[in-house]
Motif scaffolding. Structure first.
Motif, PDB file in Angstrom:
ATOM      1  N   LEU A   1      30.184  80.349 -24.389  1.00 40.24           N
ATOM      2  CA  LEU A   1      29.829  79.091 -25.049  1.00 40.24           C
ATOM      3  C   LEU A   1      28.380  78.695 -24.778  1.00 40.24           C
ATOM      4  O   LEU A   1      27.750  78.031 -25.607  1.00 40.24           O
ATOM      5  N   SER A   2      27.857  79.072 -23.629  1.00 33.81           N
ATOM      6  CA  SER A   2      26.469  78.746 -23.307  1.00 33.81           C
ATOM      7  C   SER A   2      25.479  79.708 -23.938  1.00 33.81           C
ATOM      8  O   SER A   2      24.285  79.412 -24.048  1.00 33.81           O
ATOM      9  N   GLY A   3      25.972  80.876 -24.352  1.00 33.00           N
ATOM     10  CA  GLY A   3      25.076  81.916 -24.849  1.00 33.00           C
ATOM     11  C   GLY A   3      24.553  82.821 -23.756  1.00 33.00           C
ATOM     12  O   GLY A   3      23.720  83.686 -24.003  1.00 33.00           O
ATOM     13  N   GLU A   4      25.048  82.622 -22.518  1.00 30.60           N
ATOM     14  CA  GLU A   4      24.663  83.468 -21.390  1.00 30.60           C
ATOM     15  C   GLU A   4      25.883  84.278 -20.958  1.00 30.60           C
ATOM     16  O   GLU A   4      26.465  84.065 -19.900  1.00 30.60           O
TER      17      GLU A   4
ATOM     18  N   GLU B   1      35.289  81.777 -29.663  1.00 29.43           N
ATOM     19  CA  GLU B   1      35.023  81.842 -31.109  1.00 29.43           C
ATOM     20  C   GLU B   1      35.737  80.713 -31.853  1.00 29.43           C
ATOM     21  O   GLU B   1      35.172  80.103 -32.773  1.00 29.43           O
ATOM     22  N   GLN B   2      36.971  80.420 -31.460  1.00 36.49           N
ATOM     23  CA  GLN B   2      37.714  79.343 -32.116  1.00 36.49           C
ATOM     24  C   GLN B   2      37.041  77.994 -31.901  1.00 36.49           C
ATOM     25  O   GLN B   2      36.800  77.248 -32.860  1.00 36.49           O
ATOM     26  N   PHE B   3      36.743  77.675 -30.650  1.00 37.24           N
ATOM     27  CA  PHE B   3      36.167  76.366 -30.361  1.00 37.24           C
ATOM     28  C   PHE B   3      34.682  76.319 -30.712  1.00 37.24           C
ATOM     29  O   PHE B   3      34.153  75.240 -31.016  1.00 37.24           O
ATOM     30  N   GLY B   4      34.020  77.466 -30.717  1.00 34.44           N
ATOM     31  CA  GLY B   4      32.664  77.516 -31.244  1.00 34.44           C
ATOM     32  C   GLY B   4      32.640  77.203 -32.724  1.00 34.44           C
ATOM     33  O   GLY B   4      31.747  76.496 -33.217  1.00 34.44           O
TER      34      GLY B   4
ATOM     35  N   ALA C   1      29.444  85.576 -28.456  1.00 35.81           N
ATOM     36  CA  ALA C   1      30.425  84.858 -29.275  1.00 35.81           C
ATOM     37  C   ALA C   1      29.723  84.246 -30.482  1.00 35.81           C
ATOM     38  O   ALA C   1      28.818  83.436 -30.345  1.00 35.81           O
ATOM     39  N   THR C   2      30.148  84.663 -31.671  1.00 38.80           N
ATOM     40  CA  THR C   2      29.621  84.108 -32.914  1.00 38.80           C
ATOM     41  C   THR C   2      30.781  83.789 -33.843  1.00 38.80           C
ATOM     42  O   THR C   2      31.466  84.711 -34.304  1.00 38.80           O
ATOM     43  N   PRO C   3      31.043  82.473 -34.066  1.00 35.05           N
ATOM     44  CA  PRO C   3      30.429  81.268 -33.496  1.00 35.05           C
ATOM     45  C   PRO C   3      30.798  81.104 -32.018  1.00 35.05           C
ATOM     46  O   PRO C   3      31.736  81.714 -31.536  1.00 35.05           O
ATOM     47  N   GLY C   4      30.070  80.259 -31.348  1.00 34.46           N
ATOM     48  CA  GLY C   4      30.344  79.943 -29.955  1.00 34.46           C
ATOM     49  C   GLY C   4      29.092  79.844 -29.125  1.00 34.46           C
ATOM     50  O   GLY C   4      28.862  78.848 -28.448  1.00 34.46           O
ATOM     51  N   ALA C   5      28.264  80.885 -29.133  1.00 38.48           N
ATOM     52  CA  ALA C   5      27.085  80.925 -28.287  1.00 38.48           C
ATOM     53  C   ALA C   5      26.158  79.754 -28.589  1.00 38.48           C
ATOM     54  O   ALA C   5      25.806  79.502 -29.742  1.00 38.48           O
ATOM     55  N   GLY C   6      25.791  79.038 -27.526  1.00 36.54           N
ATOM     56  CA  GLY C   6      24.877  77.925 -27.676  1.00 36.54           C
ATOM     57  C   GLY C   6      25.515  76.610 -28.065  1.00 36.54           C
ATOM     58  O   GLY C   6      24.831  75.585 -28.114  1.00 36.54           O
TER      59      GLY C   6
END
Length: 328
Positions: free
Chosen positions: A145-148, A93-96, A156-161
């Protein structure tokens, strides 16, 4: 000797100089990143350390956010986040968040060491077995991070994708083999733990398996740099760096006085300091460049990440500029 033409990057320890405030060190990190961006460096990374009065980078994600807001193009990341100190979802979430705010500029380097002493480990609620799940935690983090996601019902929101690129940091064969197995770039901490550099890089290259992030092995090797206008100035900066390292070797949280540090440097403990700082380029720009070209050739590094270790912000900035010009 062939010349190194790969990327040059910087590891910024956000050093707190004698008599300086933490705020001064953080402001200097902004100046350093701006200078690095102007001089053509590829990226700047920040290392997670705790309970150390000499280093102000305890919260890499926060520092990256601040520096990113004051720069335009240079890549910024962690070198690294000590993942066993955190839940993988929180780091995603932080790095997303950082990746959404500054797309295409954020890296996520991961290590498994605590980055501190035993008391601080306990204060962070980190148990002695936390590092044992590091490989699984890295894969869980990649999934977020990939959304998988590998964890059912969690996104993870933010993060996914965002697919923030992940790097494995290490100073032993463990990290090298993990990076190889996961097909990730590998950064070796040779600026302070040089002993296993050759064996770790060889193992990483031999065992590497391609992945969606990285088709072939990619090695980042770290070295200290003290570039100055004269050999005398560089030698004095090197002595100051060795004195700072005495504090680390002795496990102190506050700086050791110079007179005491010099006694330690002449003792068996001093040999450990000299060995830990084996890969240190100190001198005029030409001498520094010669050292770095040789270091890159010996290691086969694809990228060099340099810790400019001058005792003052002014000296570090000057070292950044001199090194960039000398490496051309």
């Amino acid at each position: 000797m062939s010349e190194f033409r790969g990327p040059l990057s910087i590891l910024d320890l956000a050093s707190v100089g004698r008599g300086e405030r933490v705020a001064d060190a953080l402001a200097a990190s902004v100046d350093l990143a701006r200078t690095a961006e102007r001089c053509g460096y590829h990226r700047v990374w920040y290392a997670e350390h705790h309970n150390n009065a000499l280093i102000a980078s305890a919260a890499p994600a926060v520092l990256i956010a601040h520096v990113a807001a004051h720069t335009a193009t240079i890549r910024l990341g962690s070198g690294g986040v000590m993942l066993p100190n955190h839940a993988p979802l929180v780091i995603a979430e932080q790095f997303g968040t950082l990746a959404e705010l500054h797309p295409g500029r954020i890296d996520l380097g991961l290590g498994r060491a605590p980055g501190t002493d035993r008391n601080a480990m306990l204060a962070m609620r980190r148990g002695p077995a936390a590092a044992q799940t590091f490989p699984r935690d890295v894969q869980e983090l990649q999934g977020y991070l990939s959304g998988e996601s590998l964890v059912e019902g969690i996104r993870a929101t933010p993060g996914a994708g965002t697919n923030v690129p992940v790097y494995i940091l290490g100073s032993s064969l463990f990290g090298a083999r993990l990076a190889a197995a996961l097909g990730l770039p590998y950064a070796f901490a040779s600026h302070f733990a040089p002993a296993a550099l050759t064996d770790a890089v060889a193992a990483y290259r031999a065992e590497f398996r391609p992945s969606p992030q990285c088709e072939r092995p990619y090695v980042i090797a770290a070295a200290n740099v003290l570039a100055a206008d004269s050999e005398e100035a560089a030698a004095q900066q090197l002595l100051t760096l060795r004195r700072r390292w005495v504090t680390i070797v002795l496990g102190r949280t506050d700086p050791v006085p110079d007179a005491e540090a010099d006694l330690v440097l002449d003792s068996p403990h001093g040999r450990l300091v000299h060995e830990n700082l084996r890969y240190t380029a100190a001198g005029t720009p030409g001498r520094v460049a010669d050292f770095l070209h040789g270091f890159a050739a010996d290691t086969g590094a694809d990228e060099l990440i340099l810790a400019h270790q001058g005792p003052s912000a002014t000296e570090r900035l000057h070292s950044v500029e001199l090194t960039a010009a000398a490496m051309g």
